[in-house]
Structures are given as structure tokens and as C-alpha cells.
Design an enzyme around this catalytic site. Sequence first.
Site, short mmCIF file in Angstrom:
data_model
loop_
_atom_site.label_atom_id
_atom_site.label_comp_id
_atom_site.label_asym_id
_atom_site.label_seq_id
_atom_site.Cartn_x
_atom_site.Cartn_y
_atom_site.Cartn_z
N ASP A 67 0.81 -1.22 0.00
CA ASP A 67 0.00 0.00 0.00
C ASP A 67 0.84 1.27 0.00
OD1 ASP A 67 0.93 -0.51 2.58
OD2 ASP A 67 -1.03 -0.92 3.41
N ASN A 136 -7.52 -2.93 14.28
CA ASN A 136 -8.92 -3.25 13.94
C ASN A 136 -9.01 -4.47 13.02
OD1 ASN A 136 -7.93 -2.24 11.57
ND2 ASN A 136 -9.31 -0.48 11.44
N HIS A 138 -7.24 -4.87 10.24
CA HIS A 138 -6.97 -4.62 8.82
C HIS A 138 -5.68 -5.30 8.37
CE1 HIS A 138 -4.73 -0.54 9.62
NE2 HIS A 138 -3.87 -1.49 9.48
N GLU A 143 -9.79 -2.11 5.36
CA GLU A 143 -10.38 -1.76 6.65
C GLU A 143 -11.66 -2.56 6.88
OE1 GLU A 143 -8.84 0.07 8.63
OE2 GLU A 143 -7.81 1.71 7.66
C1 F6R Z 1 1.48 -1.43 6.22
C2 F6R Z 1 0.15 -1.98 6.30
C3 F6R Z 1 -0.63 -2.05 7.56
C4 F6R Z 1 0.19 -2.42 8.78
C5 F6R Z 1 -0.69 -2.45 10.04
C6 F6R Z 1 0.11 -2.76 11.29
O1 F6R Z 1 2.00 -1.50 4.92
O2 F6R Z 1 -0.35 -2.37 5.30
O3 F6R Z 1 -1.67 -2.98 7.39
O4 F6R Z 1 0.78 -3.67 8.59
O5 F6R Z 1 -1.31 -1.22 10.20
O6 F6R Z 1 0.98 -1.72 11.52
P1 F6R Z 1 2.06 -1.77 12.70
O7 F6R Z 1 3.03 -2.83 12.34
O8 F6R Z 1 2.66 -0.40 12.72
O9 F6R Z 1 1.29 -2.09 13.95
#
Ligand code: F6R
Length: 244
Positions: A67, A136, A138, A143
Site C-alpha cells: 500500500d 482493527n 486490517h 479496513e
Molecule cells: C502497512 C500496512 C498495515 C500495517 C498495520 C500494522 O504497509 O499495510 O496494514 O501492517 O497497520 O501496523 P504496525 O506494524 O505499525 O502495527
Amino acid sequence: MRLIVTDDYSNMSRKAAGLIASQVILKPNSVLGLATGSTPIGIYEQLSAWHQSGELDFSQITTVNLDEYCGLAPDNEQSYHYFMTEHLFSKVNLPKGRQFLPDGMNLDADRECERYQNLIGLLGGIDIQLLGLGHNGHIGFNEPSDAFVKDVHQVELTEKTIEANKRFFDSIEDVPRKAYTMGIGTIFQAKKILLVVSGAEKAGILRQVMCGPIWPQVPGSILQLHPDVTVVADQEAAGELERA
Ligand code: F6R
């Protein structure tokens, strides 16, 4: 789903890096699907260290990231391009022309999503996709919602994600409201999936992802259906799994 529980974050990173390294060793021209966020930082440090000690060669590897924020240029310090350059691309011998992320500066969302989706197809698909897990549930920026979205698409970030990501920005107002992300189908086409989860605050959501119902309000729960998923979690994140 295969589960590996480690004592702490550092061992989680080492184990997960080992799984990516074995992919690189076994198939030197692999396509690696990569993620940003706090959780993979230790993995990238370990992969960089193995490269610097001569143990890992990325010269034939291609990477595609999950992303990117809309509206942030690659040289913006908060962009995922910048993150990847800082934590991995500048530290290993990955060819410059083979590091792919969505183009957050392409404001034509339909075209950008189509381009990125096609690109992944042209590369022959992803050999191993690294994922972190949002609070959450995701994965990528898929989301919680009423339906799973299949292909690369543009999303409006939820308040919870904006709140969680504000730590990387000067203020919450600076967090972009939109992003491009691989869809659930794009992620699912990866031959292998490696989900890394760390910290007690993810224990509840990891339990839902691994043991709860499969539904789009917990996007990561769909991973229960993928034939080759390895979850590497530290003890804190795995804390609610035994009970479940
Ligand atoms: C990042 C991504 C997100 C993160 C998720 C967890 O490229 O796609 O889905 O993997 O938000 O983020 P952290 O590791 O910061 O808790």
C-alpha cells in the site's frame, strides 16, 4: 494456519526474516510482497544485516508493497516509498527498477489501481507476502467493512487507523485520509503469506483473526482460508490464543 510463537519482538523478527531469507535462497528471483509499519522494521534490519555479511543476495529479487498513502510523493518522509528506502532498499542490493509500490501521486484512482493490479499479474504473482495486522484487524489498508474488496483499490482510512498512524506524523491533521492498497484477492493470490504480530495490544485482534468468524468486519480473518499462512507472533501478541 501455522503458528510460531517467540519470546519477544526481536526473536519474532529473526524468525520471520529467516522465512523470507529461505524464500530468497530457494528462489533467487522471487517476488516478495512487503509491508510497512512498526512490526516489520526488525525483519528488515535482520535481512539487511544478512545481506551485509554476504549471506543474502537480492540482485534478482522483485518487491511489491501492499500500500501507499494518496497524495504523498516518494521523497515525503511519511510516504511508504520513503519508509522502504530507509529500512530496506538502501541497505540491500535490490535492483532499483524492481521495487514497486502504488503511486500515491497518481490522482486518477481507477487508472492507478488498474496499473498496480496488472503489474502484480505481469510479475507472475507474489511468492511470499509479508503482512502486519492493524488494531482493527486490517491487512494492507483493507479496513473493516461490509464486504471484502478483491483487487487493488483506493480506501478512506478509518478514524482508528488514522489515530494509530498519527504517531508517524507531526499532527493528526497531517495523516492522509486516503490510500491505495492491494485488495484481499490480490493478497490471496500470494503463494505464501507471512503474518507478523507483536505486543499485548494486538492479542485480542489476533485471536479474532485466527479463531473467530471469517467476516469483513475483521479483514484479517479471511486468512483462515488461505492454504499457506504462517503467523509469527511474540508471546504478548499470542497471549489470548491459548484461551481460545
Ligand atoms: C502497512 C500496512 C498495515 C500495517 C498495520 C500494522 O504497509 O499495510 O496494514 O501492517 O497497520 O501496523 P504496525 O506494524 O505499525 O502495527
